[in-house]
Design a protein around this motif. Structure first.
Motif, short mmCIF file in Angstrom:
data_model
loop_
_atom_site.label_atom_id
_atom_site.label_comp_id
_atom_site.label_asym_id
_atom_site.label_seq_id
_atom_site.Cartn_x
_atom_site.Cartn_y
_atom_site.Cartn_z
N ILE A 562 7.84 1.99 9.17
CA ILE A 562 8.32 0.78 8.62
C ILE A 562 8.22 1.23 7.03
O ILE A 562 9.10 0.92 6.20
CB ILE A 562 7.71 -0.49 9.00
CG1 ILE A 562 8.18 -1.08 10.34
CG2 ILE A 562 7.56 -1.64 7.84
CD1 ILE A 562 7.28 -2.04 10.95
N ASN A 563 7.12 1.88 6.71
CA ASN A 563 6.74 2.22 5.27
C ASN A 563 7.59 2.99 4.77
O ASN A 563 8.13 3.05 3.59
CB ASN A 563 5.41 2.81 5.19
CG ASN A 563 4.43 1.56 4.95
OD1 ASN A 563 4.46 0.59 4.91
ND2 ASN A 563 2.95 1.88 4.75
N SER A 564 8.07 4.15 5.64
CA SER A 564 9.08 5.13 5.00
C SER A 564 10.69 4.48 4.88
O SER A 564 11.14 5.28 4.17
CB SER A 564 9.17 5.97 6.35
OG SER A 564 8.02 6.72 6.60
N GLY A 625 4.32 -7.37 1.15
CA GLY A 625 3.45 -6.64 1.89
C GLY A 625 1.71 -7.12 1.64
O GLY A 625 1.75 -7.65 0.44
N THR A 626 0.92 -6.93 2.57
CA THR A 626 -0.55 -7.41 2.07
C THR A 626 -1.32 -6.20 1.55
O THR A 626 -2.53 -6.39 1.22
CB THR A 626 -1.01 -7.95 3.22
OG1 THR A 626 -1.13 -7.08 4.32
CG2 THR A 626 -0.51 -9.18 3.44
N GLY A 627 -0.77 -4.94 1.75
CA GLY A 627 -1.61 -3.91 1.42
C GLY A 627 -2.51 -3.55 2.46
O GLY A 627 -3.57 -2.96 2.13
N ALA A 628 -2.65 -4.02 3.75
CA ALA A 628 -3.49 -3.85 4.75
C ALA A 628 -3.16 -2.84 5.83
O ALA A 628 -3.86 -2.21 6.60
CB ALA A 628 -3.90 -5.05 5.56
N GLY A 629 -1.63 -2.63 5.91
CA GLY A 629 -1.10 -1.51 6.84
C GLY A 629 -1.96 -0.35 6.90
O GLY A 629 -2.21 0.17 8.11
N THR A 655 4.77 12.33 3.26
CA THR A 655 4.59 12.84 4.66
C THR A 655 3.08 12.34 4.97
O THR A 655 2.32 13.01 4.42
CB THR A 655 4.53 14.36 4.90
OG1 THR A 655 5.87 14.72 4.47
CG2 THR A 655 4.53 14.59 6.41
N PHE A 656 2.72 11.56 6.19
CA PHE A 656 1.66 11.07 6.46
C PHE A 656 1.32 12.14 7.68
O PHE A 656 2.21 12.36 8.60
CB PHE A 656 1.52 9.86 7.07
CG PHE A 656 1.53 8.87 5.81
CD1 PHE A 656 0.34 8.34 5.44
CD2 PHE A 656 2.75 8.35 5.11
CE1 PHE A 656 0.26 7.50 4.03
CE2 PHE A 656 2.66 7.37 4.12
CZ PHE A 656 1.33 7.06 3.51
N HIS A 657 0.00 12.69 7.50
CA HIS A 657 -0.38 13.63 9.05
C HIS A 657 -1.44 12.92 9.49
O HIS A 657 -2.36 12.43 8.75
CB HIS A 657 -0.86 14.78 8.31
CG HIS A 657 0.11 15.76 7.69
ND1 HIS A 657 0.89 16.70 8.01
CD2 HIS A 657 0.31 15.63 6.16
CE1 HIS A 657 1.61 17.25 7.23
NE2 HIS A 657 1.25 16.50 6.04
#
Ligand code: ADP
Length: 679
Positions: A562-564, A625-629, A655-657
């Motif tokens: 979703i963030n992507s 967004g709340t910034g908690a994801g 890129t998140f690993h």
């Protein structure tokens, strides 16, 4: 005559010594066997014949013209011997001559060992007659053969001898180890191919034997006449080619032992070599071939290995002994402590000798059976990291972290263990876990309880707007609308907090999960949420199946995807999801990634984004967004024993690993991971 029988039967060694003495004195040993066993066989055969004769002839045997000497049991051995010697090419004269000394040996025996004069005379007469009969018998046998028959017999014997010689020669030449035969002056009288090849790499097997003149080959002891030798080594003193044998040759010369195994080293060409030199004096009772056999076994590789092993053991020893870390060496078969360093003795409170006598089960709080199960499991799973509780000599129990692995020592497969006391760390961790738990509980209760009054404020504001909106000025209505909006935002924040605390409070239910199914599901669920967007999700390789909590892991992927999409300014949003094996860790782990071509994250914010309620943009930008994801994602990953990190290039993508459960492979059994610490 019983006395004579007893005497003959009890005097085998005596008779061997005596006949050998006569044979040597009279020069017969030049033609006879070198080994004592051959002489023993002759004496044993003769004695048996004589005893037979004593039992067969009740009287002292006489001669008669009709006597059949060939069937007399007394003569059986003599006839067999006559045939054997004739085949070997021994002449009748030579054989009869030696037989006279056999007779003499028995006569000597009677004279020396039978005290009674009458008995002596009678026994002597019996013996003389018996030997006379034996001589007549084998003269009859010997002379009874015609020349042609004798030649055939000799030819057959020759063939046998040649075959025998060939097999001994082949055996000698085929010996892997260099073998040399030296005379008593330590000159080389024969050497095999391996020995010749040490100095002459092109030496050919059998070359010496086949190129030496027959006369030289036939001679027994002085085969090394320098002018006839075919090998440049024949006739040379052993110290000529191998000067480095001098010291051990000196040792050998001084020892009376027949066999000496000695080690030496020296140069062969440009190579420095180590040898085991086996000296053996010949087993020659006739003292005809007073030679020495020298076998050199090249042990250079073995020596080098030993030196390397010694070096590595010394290195290990100093690492082990001088280390302040507690170290033990265990026998995995018995769980016995094989070695303990001074730090271990100090830590456990035992002296080294005591420690080496006790088993690990005295120290580990696990039972012996449980301990062996752990060792087995560790072997199977290639695990080298453990948490145990160890008992000190004082009885105190300490928490320890153990790093362990196999090590080959003293020719055995042992287990080294490096032990760290983590009792304080455990106490701190437990306290942290407790406090985190309390924090989670607090966040849960607070957010739960805060939600009710907030809803009331929001509802009352709504009622106010509906019932009294008409009576209020525009500005008043706008303020009430702000209250309602703020309440909604506050509720979103509280819900995020509630969710976050729930992730820390609830147990994980881990089971093998096919991540391809999860991703398929997420894509289908997300599509209606972003109807306008051109989103392409690529999964280049099928994803693995891993042991994890399905619901929570779905949350990770769905949050990141979703963030992507959200933080992406491109008309075509390209997202890639994949996994690769991490090889560096002892257990191969899976690393997952979610990559986008979005707005990217400034380097300085790469760690901040995982902080609770931290957003990099204004409240409503990029879909709000709340910034908690990401904080929740990080918590789920860490609860699975994994870690998360991010790489990003501004305006190009992020890129998140992350890893899961240290990259755990699918497990059959369901595992429950208790609500725990990490933040
Ligand atoms: P939220 O999305 O609710 O703001 P998150 O915790 O998911 O909260 O993200 C925190 C912040 O990290 C976001 O506000 C955003 O600024 C940044 N961020 C997260 N994912 C991405 C991404 N894929 N690309 C760029 N920025 C991102």
């Amino acid at each position: 005559m019983q006395n004579l029988i007893n005497l003959i039967q009890a005097s085998e060694d005596w008779l061997i010594r005596r006949i050998l003495k006569y044979a040597k004195e009279r020069g017969y040993t030049r033609y006879t066997s070198t080994l004592e066993e051959a002489w023993r066989l002759s004496i044993a055969g003769l004695s048996a014949s004589l005893v037979q004769g004593l039992l067969y002839h009740s009287q002292i045997p006489d001669f008669g013209p009709e006597d059949d000497f060939l069937t007399d049991p007394l003569n059986a051995f003599g006839i067999v011997e006559a045939k054997r010697h004739r085949k070997r090419g021994v002449s009748l004269a030579m054989f009869l001559g030696l037989l006279k000394y056999y007779r003499q040996s028995y006569v000597d025996l009677i004279e020396e060992k039978l005290p009674d004069a009458e008995q002596q005379a009678r026994s002597r007469r019996f013996l003389e007659r018996s030997f006379d009969r034996m001589e007549i018998a084998f003269c009859q046998e010997w002379a009874g053969h015609q020349t042609e028959k004798l030649i055939t017999e000799l030819q057959a014997a020759n063939r046998l001898l040649t075959n025998e010689k060939n097999s001994y020669l082949t055996f000698f030449e085929s010996l892997n180890d260099p073998a040399l035969i030296l005379n008593t002056q330590y000159e080389i009288i024969n050497l095999n191919h391996a020995a010749a090849a040490i100095l002459h790499p092109h030496a050919t097997p059998g070359a010496y034997y086949y190129s030496a003149p027959v006369a030289v080959r036939a001679a027994d002891s002085d085969a090394a006449a320098p002018e006839t030798k075919s090998s440049p080594l024949i006739g040379r003193n052993i110290l000529d080619p191998f000067p480095w044998l001098a010291t051990i040759l000196g040792h050998f010369q001084t020892t009376p032992d027949r066999i000496s195994n000695l080690e030496c080293d020296g140069n062969i060409g440009k190579m420095h070599k180590y040898f085991e030199a086996r000296f053996a004096r010949m087993m020659d009772v006739s003292e005809k071939t007073a030679a020495i056999i020298l076998i050199l076994r090249d042990i250079s590789d073995q020596k080098q290995m030993e030196a390397e092993l010694k070096k590595s053991e010394e290195r290990y020893k100093s690492l082990f002994e001088n280390n302040h870390t507690v170290m033990l060496l265990l026998d995995p078969e018995t769980a016995a402590i094989v070695d303990a360093n001074p730090a271990a003795c100090k830590y456990y409170g035992y002296d080294r000798d005591t420690l080496l006598q006790i088993k690990m089960s005295r120290i580990n709080t696990l039972s012996e059976q449980q301990l062996f199960m752990e060792i087995d499991r560790a072997k199977k799973e290639k695990r080298n990291h453990f948490f145990f509780r160890h008992r000190l000599a004082s009885g105190e129990i300490r928490d320890v972290e153990v790093f362990s692995g196999p090590i080959a020592m003293h020719g055995k497969q042992l287990l080294y263990s490096i032990i760290h006391d983590i009792t304080q760390r455990k106490i701190a961790e437990d306290a942290l876990q407790k406090s985190n738990q309390e924090l989670d509980d607090f966040a849960y209760i607070a957010s739960h309880d805060l939600r009710e009054p907030l809803r009331a404020i929001s509802n009352y504001s709504l009622f106010l707007l509906e019932d009294y909106g008409g009576k209020l000025a525009e500005e008043g209505r706008a303020r009430i609308e702000t209250i309602i909006r703020l309440c909604k935002r506050e509720e979103d924040l509280i819900n995020s907090l509630l969710h976050f605390s729930r992730v820390g409070r609830t147990d994980l239910v881990c089971k093998p999960v096919d991540l391809n199914v999860i991703l398929q599901d997420i894509q289908e669920t997300l599509r209606p949420s972003f109807p306008q967007e051109n989103v392409q999700i690529h999964i280049p390789e099928p994803l693995p199946t891993v042991a994890c909590d399905e619901i929570r892991v779905r949350e990770i992927f769905s949050n990141l995807i979703i963030n992507s999409i959200k933080y992406n300014h491109r008309p075509e949003k390209i997202i890639e999801v994949g996994a690769r094996k991490e090889q560096s860790e002892s257990k191969a782990a899976w690393i997952f990634y979610v990559k986008d071509n979005g707005i990217g994250i400034p380097q300085k914010h790469l760690t901040k984004i995982f902080t609770l309620f931290k957003r990099l943009h204004s409240r409503d930008k990029y879909g709000g967004g709340t910034g908690a994801g990401l904080t929740i994602v990080k918590k789920i990953v860490e609860r699975h024993g994994g870690r998360i990190w991010v790489e990003s290039v501004l305006d190009q993508g992020t890129t998140f690993h992350f890893t899961l459960q240290g990259g755990g492979e699918p497990e059959d059994e369901r595992a429950t991971v208790k609500a725990q610490r990490s933040y």
